[in-house]
Write a protein that holds these residues in place. Structure first.
Motif, PDB file in Angstrom:
ATOM      1  N   ILE A   1       0.840  -1.207   0.000  1.00  0.00           N
ATOM      2  CA  ILE A   1       0.000   0.000   0.000  1.00  0.00           C
ATOM      3  C   ILE A   1       0.869   1.249   0.000  1.00  0.00           C
ATOM      4  O   ILE A   1       1.786   1.365   0.818  1.00  0.00           O
ATOM      5  CB  ILE A   1      -0.901   0.005   1.260  1.00  0.00           C
ATOM      6  CG1 ILE A   1      -1.799  -1.242   1.270  1.00  0.00           C
ATOM      7  CG2 ILE A   1      -1.732   1.281   1.310  1.00  0.00           C
ATOM      8  CD1 ILE A   1      -2.487  -1.481   2.608  1.00  0.00           C
ATOM      9  N   PHE A   2       0.583   2.161  -0.914  1.00  0.00           N
ATOM     10  CA  PHE A   2       1.265   3.450  -0.928  1.00  0.00           C
ATOM     11  C   PHE A   2       0.293   4.519  -0.429  1.00  0.00           C
ATOM     12  O   PHE A   2      -0.815   4.647  -0.952  1.00  0.00           O
ATOM     13  CB  PHE A   2       1.755   3.774  -2.345  1.00  0.00           C
ATOM     14  CG  PHE A   2       2.350   5.148  -2.490  1.00  0.00           C
ATOM     15  CD1 PHE A   2       3.261   5.629  -1.549  1.00  0.00           C
ATOM     16  CD2 PHE A   2       2.002   5.960  -3.555  1.00  0.00           C
ATOM     17  CE1 PHE A   2       3.816   6.897  -1.681  1.00  0.00           C
ATOM     18  CE2 PHE A   2       2.554   7.232  -3.690  1.00  0.00           C
ATOM     19  CZ  PHE A   2       3.454   7.708  -2.747  1.00  0.00           C
ATOM     20  N   MET A   3       0.714   5.252   0.609  1.00  0.00           N
ATOM     21  CA  MET A   3      -0.114   6.316   1.163  1.00  0.00           C
ATOM     22  C   MET A   3       0.098   7.582   0.341  1.00  0.00           C
ATOM     23  O   MET A   3       1.222   8.100   0.274  1.00  0.00           O
ATOM     24  CB  MET A   3       0.282   6.592   2.625  1.00  0.00           C
ATOM     25  CG  MET A   3       0.196   5.403   3.558  1.00  0.00           C
ATOM     26  SD  MET A   3      -1.403   4.574   3.591  1.00  0.00           S
ATOM     27  CE  MET A   3      -2.481   5.943   3.943  1.00  0.00           C
ATOM     28  N   THR A   4      -0.963   8.077  -0.278  1.00  0.00           N
ATOM     29  CA  THR A   4      -0.820   9.239  -1.167  1.00  0.00           C
ATOM     30  C   THR A   4      -2.155   9.974  -1.312  1.00  0.00           C
ATOM     31  O   THR A   4      -3.212   9.328  -1.407  1.00  0.00           O
ATOM     32  CB  THR A   4      -0.319   8.782  -2.562  1.00  0.00           C
ATOM     33  OG1 THR A   4      -0.283   9.904  -3.439  1.00  0.00           O
ATOM     34  CG2 THR A   4      -1.178   7.704  -3.161  1.00  0.00           C
ATOM     35  N   PRO A   5      -2.099  11.322  -1.343  1.00  0.00           N
ATOM     36  CA  PRO A   5      -3.363  12.055  -1.477  1.00  0.00           C
ATOM     37  C   PRO A   5      -4.103  11.782  -2.796  1.00  0.00           C
ATOM     38  O   PRO A   5      -5.285  12.060  -2.884  1.00  0.00           O
ATOM     39  CB  PRO A   5      -2.948  13.530  -1.377  1.00  0.00           C
ATOM     40  CG  PRO A   5      -1.470  13.561  -1.394  1.00  0.00           C
ATOM     41  CD  PRO A   5      -0.955  12.200  -1.131  1.00  0.00           C
TER      42      PRO A   5
END
Ligand code: 6GU
Length: 226
Positions: free
Chosen positions: A84-88
């Motif tokens: 999982i990549f946390m990104t807006p």
């Protein structure tokens, strides 16, 4: 469940999982959270993990090598269900996604910083991109803490009362009803009598009504169905 987190600011992820329900989940052995400092995989003695972006423009980008090396090394020991990549610009996180992720065994979360991470890492490694709302944080760490908390409390056995997560706001697309504790009369403000009278069926009806009312007033979008 095991959650590994890659970050350039591991300190930001210390406290959120060391208290209350998250602490209990870890103590019971139901949840392990490991943070990995990306600088361990830095490309040079300056501990560099970011660089200017091609094409110009303000803001640094996290380089592909440290991230790829970190992920490769972690993947030697574990098979991740999701990376999982946390990104807006990710998919908006909600209770449904939390429910789904709480059933996984192994998650890897990558926290972005600066302008983000090199697109090739997103294409090659990342299986899921999550945003926690339409605003920009200075890094993915606080967002990762939100996601881990939302997931962790859903792991069976984490909440003392096994049923209590079922009655959370959003579990049935409704907001939770109001709650009261002692005293029954607080400076002249009284608790609704139905809660004191002790008829469980009436209490349940009242709570459901209140849930509907609150949802209609505050979040009519939830009632439109999906
Ligand atoms: Cl996941 N990361 C950042 N940096 N900002 C955000 C976000 C994530 N979700 C909402 N804003």
């Amino acid at each position: 469940m095991n959650i590994d987190i890659i970050t350039v600011v591991p300190d930001l992820l210390e406290s959120p999982f060391s208290h209350s329900i998250m602490k209990r989940a870890r103590e019971k052995g139901l949840l392990t959270v490991n943070t990995y400092n990306l600088r361990k995989w830095a490309i040079n003695k300056h501990m560099q993990v970011d660089d200017y972006q091609f094409g110009g423009g303000a803001g640094m980008v996290m380089m592909p090598e440290p991230l790829a090396n970190a992920i490769d090394e972690l993947q030697k020991d574990k098979k991740y269900d999701e990376i999982i990549f946390m990104t807006p610009d990710g998919k908006s996180f909600n209770q449904q996604t939390a429910n789904r992720l709480s059933m996984k065994e192994n998650l890897l979360i990558i926290c972005g910083h600066y302008k983000g991470i090199d697109e090739r890492i997103r294409q090659k490694y990342v299986t899921m991109e999550i945003s926690i709302g339409d605003y920009v944080l200075s890094g993915g760490e606080l967002a990762a803490a939100v996601v881990v908390d939302a997931i962790g409390r859903l792991i069976p056995g984490v909440l003392g009362d096994e049923t209590s997560a079922l009655f959370d706001s959003f579990q049935d697309n409704l907001l939770a009803p109001p709650v009261y504790t002692r005293p029954a009369d607080f400076r002249g403000d009284k608790v609704p009598p139905v809660l004191i009278q002790g008829d469980p069926k009436k209490v349940e009806e009242w709570r459901h009504e209140q849930s509907l009312l609150r949802t209609k007033e505050r979040r009519p979008d939830l009632l439109e169905g999906d």
